[in-house]
Design a protein around this motif. Structure first.
Motif, PDB file in Angstrom:
ATOM      1  N   LEU A   1       0.660  -0.973   0.271  1.00  0.00           N
ATOM      2  CA  LEU A   1       0.072   0.283  -0.186  1.00  0.00           C
ATOM      3  C   LEU A   1       0.762   1.428  -0.136  1.00  0.00           C
ATOM      4  O   LEU A   1       0.660   1.930  -0.524  1.00  0.00           O
ATOM      5  CB  LEU A   1      -0.742  -0.221   1.167  1.00  0.00           C
ATOM      6  N   TYR A   2       2.128   1.256   0.787  1.00  0.00           N
ATOM      7  CA  TYR A   2       2.816   1.895   0.585  1.00  0.00           C
ATOM      8  C   TYR A   2       4.632   2.032   0.115  1.00  0.00           C
ATOM      9  O   TYR A   2       5.078   1.719   1.236  1.00  0.00           O
ATOM     10  CB  TYR A   2       2.983   3.013   2.446  1.00  0.00           C
ATOM     11  N   PRO A   3       4.829   1.649  -0.886  1.00  0.00           N
ATOM     12  CA  PRO A   3       5.486   1.250  -1.101  1.00  0.00           C
ATOM     13  C   PRO A   3       6.516   2.507  -1.476  1.00  0.00           C
ATOM     14  O   PRO A   3       7.879   1.595  -0.899  1.00  0.00           O
ATOM     15  CB  PRO A   3       5.696   1.417  -2.544  1.00  0.00           C
ATOM     16  N   GLU A   4       6.662   3.635  -1.131  1.00  0.00           N
ATOM     17  CA  GLU A   4       7.363   4.690  -1.286  1.00  0.00           C
ATOM     18  C   GLU A   4       8.256   4.908   0.583  1.00  0.00           C
ATOM     19  O   GLU A   4       7.878   3.629   1.595  1.00  0.00           O
ATOM     20  CB  GLU A   4       6.980   5.853  -1.002  1.00  0.00           C
ATOM     21  N   GLU A   5       9.521   5.087   0.175  1.00  0.00           N
ATOM     22  CA  GLU A   5      10.514   5.248   1.839  1.00  0.00           C
ATOM     23  C   GLU A   5       9.972   5.575   2.760  1.00  0.00           C
ATOM     24  O   GLU A   5      10.243   5.212   4.079  1.00  0.00           O
ATOM     25  CB  GLU A   5      11.868   5.168   1.258  1.00  0.00           C
ATOM     26  N   HIS A   6       9.745   6.841   2.279  1.00  0.00           N
ATOM     27  CA  HIS A   6       9.327   7.855   3.180  1.00  0.00           C
ATOM     28  C   HIS A   6       8.015   8.102   3.161  1.00  0.00           C
ATOM     29  O   HIS A   6       7.006   8.379   2.175  1.00  0.00           O
ATOM     30  CB  HIS A   6       9.994   8.992   3.180  1.00  0.00           C
ATOM     31  N   LEU A   7       6.754   8.367   4.508  1.00  0.00           N
ATOM     32  CA  LEU A   7       5.593   8.440   4.003  1.00  0.00           C
ATOM     33  C   LEU A   7       5.244   9.784   4.383  1.00  0.00           C
ATOM     34  O   LEU A   7       6.280  10.635   4.803  1.00  0.00           O
ATOM     35  CB  LEU A   7       4.967   8.075   5.435  1.00  0.00           C
ATOM     36  N   ARG A   8       4.036  10.462   3.325  1.00  0.00           N
ATOM     37  CA  ARG A   8       3.942  11.831   3.589  1.00  0.00           C
ATOM     38  C   ARG A   8       4.003  13.161   4.952  1.00  0.00           C
ATOM     39  O   ARG A   8       3.078  11.815   6.244  1.00  0.00           O
ATOM     40  CB  ARG A   8       2.657  12.531   2.601  1.00  0.00           C
ATOM     41  N   ILE A   9       4.363  12.984   6.025  1.00  0.00           N
ATOM     42  CA  ILE A   9       4.272  13.960   7.036  1.00  0.00           C
ATOM     43  C   ILE A   9       3.545  14.937   7.237  1.00  0.00           C
ATOM     44  O   ILE A   9       3.780  16.533   6.678  1.00  0.00           O
ATOM     45  CB  ILE A   9       6.100  13.980   7.191  1.00  0.00           C
ATOM     46  N   TYR A  10       2.235  15.014   8.217  1.00  0.00           N
ATOM     47  CA  TYR A  10       1.137  15.867   8.037  1.00  0.00           C
ATOM     48  C   TYR A  10       1.927  17.121   9.505  1.00  0.00           C
ATOM     49  O   TYR A  10       1.543  18.136  10.075  1.00  0.00           O
ATOM     50  CB  TYR A  10       0.120  16.047   8.223  1.00  0.00           C
ATOM     51  N   ASN A  11       2.867  15.974  10.804  1.00  0.00           N
ATOM     52  CA  ASN A  11       3.026  16.654  11.779  1.00  0.00           C
ATOM     53  C   ASN A  11       3.982  16.039  12.800  1.00  0.00           C
ATOM     54  O   ASN A  11       4.845  14.615  12.031  1.00  0.00           O
ATOM     55  CB  ASN A  11       2.067  17.219  12.906  1.00  0.00           C
ATOM     56  N   ALA A  12       4.662  15.896  13.416  1.00  0.00           N
ATOM     57  CA  ALA A  12       5.127  15.834  14.049  1.00  0.00           C
ATOM     58  C   ALA A  12       4.587  14.576  15.035  1.00  0.00           C
ATOM     59  O   ALA A  12       5.956  13.249  15.217  1.00  0.00           O
ATOM     60  CB  ALA A  12       5.453  15.927  15.898  1.00  0.00           C
ATOM     61  N   HIS A  13       3.484  13.598  14.939  1.00  0.00           N
ATOM     62  CA  HIS A  13       3.015  12.767  15.170  1.00  0.00           C
ATOM     63  C   HIS A  13       2.953  11.639  14.636  1.00  0.00           C
ATOM     64  O   HIS A  13       2.983  10.603  14.079  1.00  0.00           O
ATOM     65  CB  HIS A  13       1.672  12.957  16.078  1.00  0.00           C
TER      66      HIS A  13
ATOM     67  N   PHE B   1      -3.403  14.327  17.612  1.00  0.00           N
ATOM     68  CA  PHE B   1      -2.315  13.391  16.650  1.00  0.00           C
ATOM     69  C   PHE B   1      -2.135  13.841  15.305  1.00  0.00           C
ATOM     70  O   PHE B   1      -1.619  13.775  14.248  1.00  0.00           O
ATOM     71  CB  PHE B   1      -2.868  12.000  16.125  1.00  0.00           C
ATOM     72  N   PHE B   2      -3.636  14.254  14.896  1.00  0.00           N
ATOM     73  CA  PHE B   2      -3.475  14.426  13.373  1.00  0.00           C
ATOM     74  C   PHE B   2      -4.210  16.435  13.611  1.00  0.00           C
ATOM     75  O   PHE B   2      -3.285  17.032  12.370  1.00  0.00           O
ATOM     76  CB  PHE B   2      -4.659  13.908  12.465  1.00  0.00           C
ATOM     77  N   GLU B   3      -5.049  16.408  14.018  1.00  0.00           N
ATOM     78  CA  GLU B   3      -5.227  18.138  14.304  1.00  0.00           C
ATOM     79  C   GLU B   3      -4.841  18.692  15.483  1.00  0.00           C
ATOM     80  O   GLU B   3      -5.337  17.961  16.780  1.00  0.00           O
ATOM     81  CB  GLU B   3      -6.373  18.891  13.871  1.00  0.00           C
ATOM     82  N   THR B   4      -4.587  19.836  16.221  1.00  0.00           N
ATOM     83  CA  THR B   4      -4.212  19.868  17.070  1.00  0.00           C
ATOM     84  C   THR B   4      -4.937  20.514  17.483  1.00  0.00           C
ATOM     85  O   THR B   4      -6.753  20.978  17.106  1.00  0.00           O
ATOM     86  CB  THR B   4      -3.427  21.589  16.763  1.00  0.00           C
ATOM     87  N   ASN B   5      -5.563  21.087  19.031  1.00  0.00           N
ATOM     88  CA  ASN B   5      -6.532  20.399  20.176  1.00  0.00           C
ATOM     89  C   ASN B   5      -7.702  20.158  19.308  1.00  0.00           C
ATOM     90  O   ASN B   5      -8.719  20.068  20.167  1.00  0.00           O
ATOM     91  CB  ASN B   5      -6.818  21.946  19.888  1.00  0.00           C
ATOM     92  N   ILE B   6      -7.190  18.857  19.246  1.00  0.00           N
ATOM     93  CA  ILE B   6      -8.572  17.685  18.920  1.00  0.00           C
ATOM     94  C   ILE B   6      -7.729  16.022  19.227  1.00  0.00           C
ATOM     95  O   ILE B   6      -6.973  15.537  19.000  1.00  0.00           O
ATOM     96  CB  ILE B   6      -8.659  17.390  17.385  1.00  0.00           C
ATOM     97  N   SER B   7      -9.106  15.782  20.318  1.00  0.00           N
ATOM     98  CA  SER B   7      -8.173  13.662  20.643  1.00  0.00           C
ATOM     99  C   SER B   7      -9.878  12.747  20.020  1.00  0.00           C
ATOM    100  O   SER B   7     -10.629  13.752  19.939  1.00  0.00           O
ATOM    101  CB  SER B   7      -8.101  13.882  22.226  1.00  0.00           C
ATOM    102  N   SER B   8      -8.856  11.996  20.254  1.00  0.00           N
ATOM    103  CA  SER B   8      -9.664  10.994  18.814  1.00  0.00           C
ATOM    104  C   SER B   8      -9.640   9.551  20.325  1.00  0.00           C
ATOM    105  O   SER B   8      -8.414   9.151  20.843  1.00  0.00           O
ATOM    106  CB  SER B   8      -9.239  10.892  17.891  1.00  0.00           C
ATOM    107  N   ILE B   9     -10.773   9.109  19.520  1.00  0.00           N
ATOM    108  CA  ILE B   9     -10.403   7.217  20.276  1.00  0.00           C
ATOM    109  C   ILE B   9     -11.299   6.480  19.184  1.00  0.00           C
ATOM    110  O   ILE B   9     -12.280   7.287  18.802  1.00  0.00           O
ATOM    111  CB  ILE B   9     -11.660   7.521  21.796  1.00  0.00           C
ATOM    112  N   ALA B  10     -10.989   5.509  19.502  1.00  0.00           N
ATOM    113  CA  ALA B  10     -11.818   4.819  17.677  1.00  0.00           C
ATOM    114  C   ALA B  10     -11.302   3.314  17.807  1.00  0.00           C
ATOM    115  O   ALA B  10     -10.335   3.027  18.843  1.00  0.00           O
ATOM    116  CB  ALA B  10     -11.317   5.713  16.498  1.00  0.00           C
ATOM    117  N   ALA B  11     -12.195   2.348  17.307  1.00  0.00           N
ATOM    118  CA  ALA B  11     -11.921   1.424  17.440  1.00  0.00           C
ATOM    119  C   ALA B  11     -12.623   0.537  16.196  1.00  0.00           C
ATOM    120  O   ALA B  11     -13.583   0.865  15.530  1.00  0.00           O
ATOM    121  CB  ALA B  11     -13.086   0.846  18.826  1.00  0.00           C
ATOM    122  N   PRO B  12     -11.610  -0.823  16.406  1.00  0.00           N
ATOM    123  CA  PRO B  12     -12.690  -1.671  14.872  1.00  0.00           C
ATOM    124  C   PRO B  12     -13.654  -2.157  14.147  1.00  0.00           C
ATOM    125  O   PRO B  12     -13.960  -2.106  15.581  1.00  0.00           O
ATOM    126  CB  PRO B  12     -11.472  -2.391  14.137  1.00  0.00           C
ATOM    127  N   VAL B  13     -14.482  -2.042  13.716  1.00  0.00           N
ATOM    128  CA  VAL B  13     -15.533  -3.208  13.521  1.00  0.00           C
ATOM    129  C   VAL B  13     -15.489  -3.699  12.054  1.00  0.00           C
ATOM    130  O   VAL B  13     -14.814  -4.063  11.211  1.00  0.00           O
ATOM    131  CB  VAL B  13     -17.051  -1.349  12.832  1.00  0.00           C
TER     132      VAL B  13
END
Length: 272
Positions: free
Chosen positions: A175-187, A213-225
């Motif tokens: 899915l991600y064959p590139e050596e480096h993933l695109r960086i959006y922030n320090a996380h 993790f993705f947006e500053t000042n936003i926290s997230s909780i998630a689980a798989p379906v």
């Protein structure tokens, strides 16, 4: 006298030959034009599309005029640039509405929202993106930029991590064959190996809780379906509009998200 096989006699074409034989170039080019519009390039001109697709400008212009007449693209006021039209949105919403998972998830998300007071949502994965297919928000002054149909990078988001959590290292590398993933922030994990390390921990934990993790000042909780085959088909999440998830509420919120995801999984005939 030699016996002719179906292939020798021309009675059976290869899959590639069939695709070439029945392919409609004009339709293919029109769909490729629509696919060029994205979050990063919401408007494009005919010359730019011609350059991207390596197709003559006159051909591109004729296709754009056709798509415009059907409502799939709209010309901006400058007369030179185009953007996606409402017909594309209509198709997208009709597709989302046809997914049984969105219908099944709605009352579950509403209960999650009512029990916690936070926005709840459901996403699926489309390639390297996550797509929001259902969202239930509380009546509050907080207004999220995320809505149904929003696409975000899977590797850089909490919900994306949930959707990728059961991938093997080989599947991730495909899915991600590139050596480096695109960086959006320090996380953002910088490589597939770093991402895989996060996902292994996510899988073992059974959920993800991250702050900013993705947006500053936003926290997230998630689980798989899960579906009946044990495959992760969606991620159920909760958005907390704060730098930190309230310490006293953490266990309760995690439990609510996980039980809601489990309820939707059971509705999809997943094994307990």
């Amino acid at each position: 006298m030699p016996v002719l096989t179906p292939t020798d006699s021309g009675l059976e074409d290869s899959e590639t030959d069939k695709a070439d034989k029945y392919s409609v170039p004009g339709l293919e080019r029109g769909l490729r034009i629509l696919a060029e519009f994205s979050r990063d390039t919401p408007t494009l001109s005919a010359p730019e599309l011609a350059r991207r697709l390596q197709v003559p400008r006159t051909t591109i212009f004729r296709l754009l005029v056709t798509l415009e007449s059907l409502g799939f693209v709209e010309r901006l006021n400058n007369g030179r640039d185009f953007q996606l039209g409402t017909a594309v949105l209509r198709l997208g919403f009709e597709y989302l509405a046809s997914l049984s998972i969105t219908e099944l998830s709605r009352p579950i998300l509403e209960r999650l929202r009512n029990d916690t007071g936070y926005s709840s949502n459901l996403v699926i994965r489309d390639g390297r993106d996550i797509v929001y297919v259902q969202k239930v928000a509380p009546a509050s002054v907080f207004s999220s930029s995320v809505h149904i149909g929003t696409r975000l990078p899977a590797h850089a988001t909490v919900l994306g991590r949930v959707l990728l959590s059961h991938h093997t290292l080989d599947e991730l590398r495909a899915l991600y064959p590139e050596e480096h993933l695109r960086i959006y922030n320090a996380h953002t994990p910088p490589s597939v190996l770093d991402l895989f390390g996060l996902l292994q921990a996510d899988k073992a934990r059974g959920y993800v809780l991250e702050e900013g993790f993705f947006e500053t000042n936003i926290s997230s909780i998630a689980a798989p379906v899960f579906d009946e085959t044990g495959r992760v088909v969606a991620a159920m999440g909760m958005t907390v509009p704060a730098v930190h998830v309230p310490e006293l509420d953490r266990d309760m919120l995690v439990s609510k998200v996980m039980s809601s995801a489990r309820e939707l999984s059971l509705a999809l005939n997943a094994r307990p």
